[in-house]
Design a protein around this motif. Structure first.
Motif, PDB file in Angstrom:
ATOM      1  N   CYS A   1       0.832  -1.207   0.000  1.00  0.00           N
ATOM      2  CA  CYS A   1       0.000   0.000   0.000  1.00  0.00           C
ATOM      3  C   CYS A   1       0.866   1.256   0.000  1.00  0.00           C
ATOM      4  N   VAL A   2       1.959   1.243   0.761  1.00  0.00           N
ATOM      5  CA  VAL A   2       2.859   2.392   0.810  1.00  0.00           C
ATOM      6  C   VAL A   2       3.419   2.687  -0.581  1.00  0.00           C
ATOM      7  N   LEU A   3       3.862   1.653  -1.296  1.00  0.00           N
ATOM      8  CA  LEU A   3       4.430   1.873  -2.629  1.00  0.00           C
ATOM      9  C   LEU A   3       3.379   2.379  -3.611  1.00  0.00           C
TER      10      LEU A   3
ATOM     11  N   PRO B   1       7.595  -5.119  -2.037  1.00  0.00           N
ATOM     12  CA  PRO B   1       7.318  -6.082  -3.101  1.00  0.00           C
ATOM     13  C   PRO B   1       8.034  -5.760  -4.390  1.00  0.00           C
ATOM     14  N   SER B   2       8.031  -6.719  -5.301  1.00  0.00           N
ATOM     15  CA  SER B   2       8.457  -6.437  -6.665  1.00  0.00           C
ATOM     16  C   SER B   2       7.448  -5.505  -7.313  1.00  0.00           C
ATOM     17  N   LEU B   3       7.933  -4.605  -8.138  1.00  0.00           N
ATOM     18  CA  LEU B   3       7.053  -3.677  -8.840  1.00  0.00           C
ATOM     19  C   LEU B   3       6.531  -4.251 -10.146  1.00  0.00           C
ATOM     20  N   THR B   4       7.170  -5.302 -10.657  1.00  0.00           N
ATOM     21  CA  THR B   4       6.852  -5.780 -12.001  1.00  0.00           C
ATOM     22  C   THR B   4       6.599  -7.279 -12.102  1.00  0.00           C
ATOM     23  N   ARG B   5       7.047  -8.060 -11.150  1.00  0.00           N
ATOM     24  CA  ARG B   5       6.923  -9.521 -11.280  1.00  0.00           C
ATOM     25  C   ARG B   5       5.484  -9.966 -11.035  1.00  0.00           C
TER      26      ARG B   5
ATOM     27  N   ASN C   1       3.497   3.132 -10.463  1.00  0.00           N
ATOM     28  CA  ASN C   1       3.934   4.036 -11.527  1.00  0.00           C
ATOM     29  C   ASN C   1       5.457   4.072 -11.474  1.00  0.00           C
ATOM     30  N   LEU C   2       6.095   3.341 -12.374  1.00  0.00           N
ATOM     31  CA  LEU C   2       7.552   3.189 -12.317  1.00  0.00           C
ATOM     32  C   LEU C   2       8.264   4.514 -12.513  1.00  0.00           C
ATOM     33  N   GLU C   3       7.732   5.365 -13.373  1.00  0.00           N
ATOM     34  CA  GLU C   3       8.376   6.666 -13.597  1.00  0.00           C
ATOM     35  C   GLU C   3       8.283   7.530 -12.340  1.00  0.00           C
ATOM     36  N   GLN C   4       7.102   7.542 -11.723  1.00  0.00           N
ATOM     37  CA  GLN C   4       6.934   8.339 -10.507  1.00  0.00           C
ATOM     38  C   GLN C   4       7.860   7.834  -9.399  1.00  0.00           C
ATOM     39  N   LEU C   5       7.961   6.528  -9.244  1.00  0.00           N
ATOM     40  CA  LEU C   5       8.809   5.970  -8.197  1.00  0.00           C
ATOM     41  C   LEU C   5      10.285   6.225  -8.480  1.00  0.00           C
ATOM     42  N   ALA C   6      10.670   6.202  -9.746  1.00  0.00           N
ATOM     43  CA  ALA C   6      12.067   6.471 -10.104  1.00  0.00           C
ATOM     44  C   ALA C   6      12.457   7.905  -9.783  1.00  0.00           C
TER      45      ALA C   6
ATOM     46  N   LEU D   1      15.180  -6.336  -3.031  1.00  0.00           N
ATOM     47  CA  LEU D   1      16.397  -5.615  -3.396  1.00  0.00           C
ATOM     48  C   LEU D   1      16.288  -5.042  -4.807  1.00  0.00           C
ATOM     49  N   GLU D   2      15.610  -5.758  -5.703  1.00  0.00           N
ATOM     50  CA  GLU D   2      15.352  -5.193  -7.036  1.00  0.00           C
ATOM     51  C   GLU D   2      14.582  -3.879  -6.920  1.00  0.00           C
ATOM     52  N   THR D   3      13.606  -3.869  -6.036  1.00  0.00           N
ATOM     53  CA  THR D   3      12.759  -2.691  -5.879  1.00  0.00           C
ATOM     54  C   THR D   3      13.540  -1.510  -5.320  1.00  0.00           C
ATOM     55  N   THR D   4      14.501  -1.776  -4.437  1.00  0.00           N
ATOM     56  CA  THR D   4      15.280  -0.672  -3.874  1.00  0.00           C
ATOM     57  C   THR D   4      16.008   0.112  -4.965  1.00  0.00           C
ATOM     58  N   LYS D   5      16.304  -0.537  -6.081  1.00  0.00           N
ATOM     59  CA  LYS D   5      16.993   0.129  -7.180  1.00  0.00           C
ATOM     60  C   LYS D   5      16.034   0.895  -8.090  1.00  0.00           C
ATOM     61  N   GLN D   6      14.731   0.672  -7.895  1.00  0.00           N
ATOM     62  CA  GLN D   6      13.732   1.303  -8.754  1.00  0.00           C
ATOM     63  C   GLN D   6      13.011   2.464  -8.079  1.00  0.00           C
ATOM     64  N   VAL D   7      13.242   2.636  -6.790  1.00  0.00           N
ATOM     65  CA  VAL D   7      12.566   3.699  -6.042  1.00  0.00           C
ATOM     66  C   VAL D   7      13.609   4.691  -5.537  1.00  0.00           C
ATOM     67  N   ALA D   8      13.542   5.912  -6.023  1.00  0.00           N
ATOM     68  CA  ALA D   8      14.491   6.943  -5.589  1.00  0.00           C
ATOM     69  C   ALA D   8      14.224   7.342  -4.142  1.00  0.00           C
ATOM     70  N   ASN D   9      15.268   7.800  -3.476  1.00  0.00           N
ATOM     71  CA  ASN D   9      15.166   8.325  -2.113  1.00  0.00           C
ATOM     72  C   ASN D   9      14.759   7.244  -1.111  1.00  0.00           C
ATOM     73  N   LEU D  10      15.035   5.990  -1.430  1.00  0.00           N
ATOM     74  CA  LEU D  10      14.719   4.874  -0.537  1.00  0.00           C
ATOM     75  C   LEU D  10      16.009   4.338   0.085  1.00  0.00           C
TER      76      LEU D  10
END
Length: 429
Positions: A148-150, A170-174, A358-363, A386-395
């Motif tokens: 929910c947070v993401l 969670p994974s954003l895409t799997r 929204n991958l762009e917003q999270l990036a 860990l994959e997700t940590t690379k896709q979310v800025a400021n995390l």
């Protein structure tokens, strides 16, 4: 009506809100949401900012606090905490077979489509505008609450000042199949740990499974206790103190009587308290949908299980417990799920679930986010987190092997404090 209570070190106040069932439709049917606001007694007259807590699940109401302890104790040092019963849970227009009995299967499925993270966050935003004069607040998500947070960071970042996640990155895409392929391996490892740790557990589990295979045994609820149902106890292997609880349960399952070996009535009474499928049907109905974005789950856990045949019980072969998986047969065995079986099939076949992230917003995220990732988590695959940590800025994240999935329940004051320090760039202890 203003309703307040005094707990041990806490003042609590009840809030009720009317919100649309479907935010995309106007006018829409309205549903009622419930949230409990809590503040420490010493801070009750201060104008503190809010922290809203998103419960794990899906399908479970927020914690009912008893005292100023755990993560709540740390949060109440500087916040008013809002314990939100997510729609369909607790006192927020709860979903169960009785509440849905006036609807056809297709109507039930259509109604249930509105109870995912996207609408939970729309609810939160509506509540925020009412309680906070449209000021951003802090959010904390545990397990599914992290999902929910993401979504909140994707859809309405303007509403958030700081974000915290425990055991739920969670994974954003799997898709669901990817998730369960990883999860079965995790569950297998937890089984191996369990049977190695409790040396007589193998015989206890196998003897009990064989007995249930050969005999019809009924729970106090009237349901037949099947081997498949027994395997569901494995969901507890991924929790702090869960393996001990499972062991002590099966240790007393079979007893010697004058008539021979029988099932202990105490075991039958306690067994039902280990599983929540009758009392929290959203968990079974919508669990796989939390991974769905423009695709159908098609009973993913059930299909993927065939890739791991050791989880299929056969007499004279070792029994393995399963984990956080939902199977179609559950809707033929659990009494409170039976009336919802047709709706469950429709939800499993639904292909047009909206995008959650929204991958762009999270990036390009600017909200400070701190997450606790538990390396031994049976429910959320570490590598996907860990994959997700690379896709979310400021995390920023804290990777630890100290806790199981429910770490915040066991050591919440320390965990939340550590995440707050991490988010604010303070020295970690």
């Amino acid at each position: 009506m203003k309703v307040e209570q005094t707990l041990a070190g806490i003042k609590a106040r009840k809030h009720y809100f009317s919100v649309p069932l479907d935010y995309q439709q106007s006018p829409s049917q309205q549903i009622t949401l419930f949230a409990r606001e809590i503040v420490s007694i010493e801070n009750q007259h201060k104008a503190l900012p809010y922290l809203v807590f998103f419960q794990g699940g899906p399908g479970f109401g927020a914690a009912r606090p008893i005292a100023n302890s755990g993560w709540i104790k740390r949060a109440l040092q500087e916040y008013r905490v809002l314990l939100l019963d997510q729609r369909g849970t607790g006192l927020s227009t709860p979903i169960n077979s009785i509440a849905l009995s006036h609807l056809s299967a297709s109507q039930q499925a259509e109604y249930l489509c509105h109870f995912r993270a996207d609408n939970i966050i729309r609810d939160a935003e509506l509540i925020r505008t009412k309680l906070c004069n449209d000021e951003p607040w802090t959010i904390l998500g545990q397990s599914f609450g992290g999902f929910c947070v993401l979504h909140y960071l994707s859809a309405a970042p303007q509403g958030i000042k700081e974000a915290y996640i425990t055991g739920g990155l969670p994974s954003l895409t799997r898709n669901a199949d990817d998730v369960y392929q990883a999860t079965y391996l995790r569950v297998m490892a937890k089984n191996n740990d369990f049977f190695a740790r409790f040396t007589d557990a193998r015989k206890l589990a196998d003897d009990l499974a064989k007995y249930l295979y050969d005999n019809k045994v009924y729970l106090a609820t009237g349901e037949q206790l099947t081997v498949e149902m027994l395997q569901l106890l494995g969901i507890n292997l991924g929790m702090e103190q869960g393996p001990e609880a499972v062991y002590y349960l099966i240790e007393q399952a079979l007893i010697e009587t004058a008539q021979g070996v029988e099932v202990n009535p105490l075991f039958l009474h306690q067994f039902s308290q280990f599983l929540d499928y009758n009392t929290n049907p959203i968990f079974a109905l919508l669990h796989e949908s939390i991974y769905c974005q423009q695709n159908a789950s098609k009973w993913s856990a059930h299909r993927v299980r065939d890739q791991y045949p050791q989880f299929h019980y056969k007499v004279n072969k070792p029994l393995l417990f399963t984990g956080e998986m939902i199977y179609p047969w559950m809707f033929t065995q659990f009494e409170q799920l039976k009336p919802l079986a047709a709706a469950a099939d429709l939800l499993a076949a639904k292909k047009d679930w909206p995008q959650l992230y929204n991958l762009e917003q999270l990036a390009n995220n600017t909200v400070p986010v701190a997450a606790a990732i538990y390396s031994e988590d049976m429910f959320v695959e570490m590598q996907y987190s860990l994959e997700t940590t690379k896709q979310v800025a400021n995390l920023k994240y804290w990777l630890t092997s100290e806790y199981e999935h429910n770490g915040i329940r066991m050591d919440g004051e320390y965990i939340l404090d550590k995440l707050i320090q991490l988010n604010r760039g303070q020295c970690l202890r």
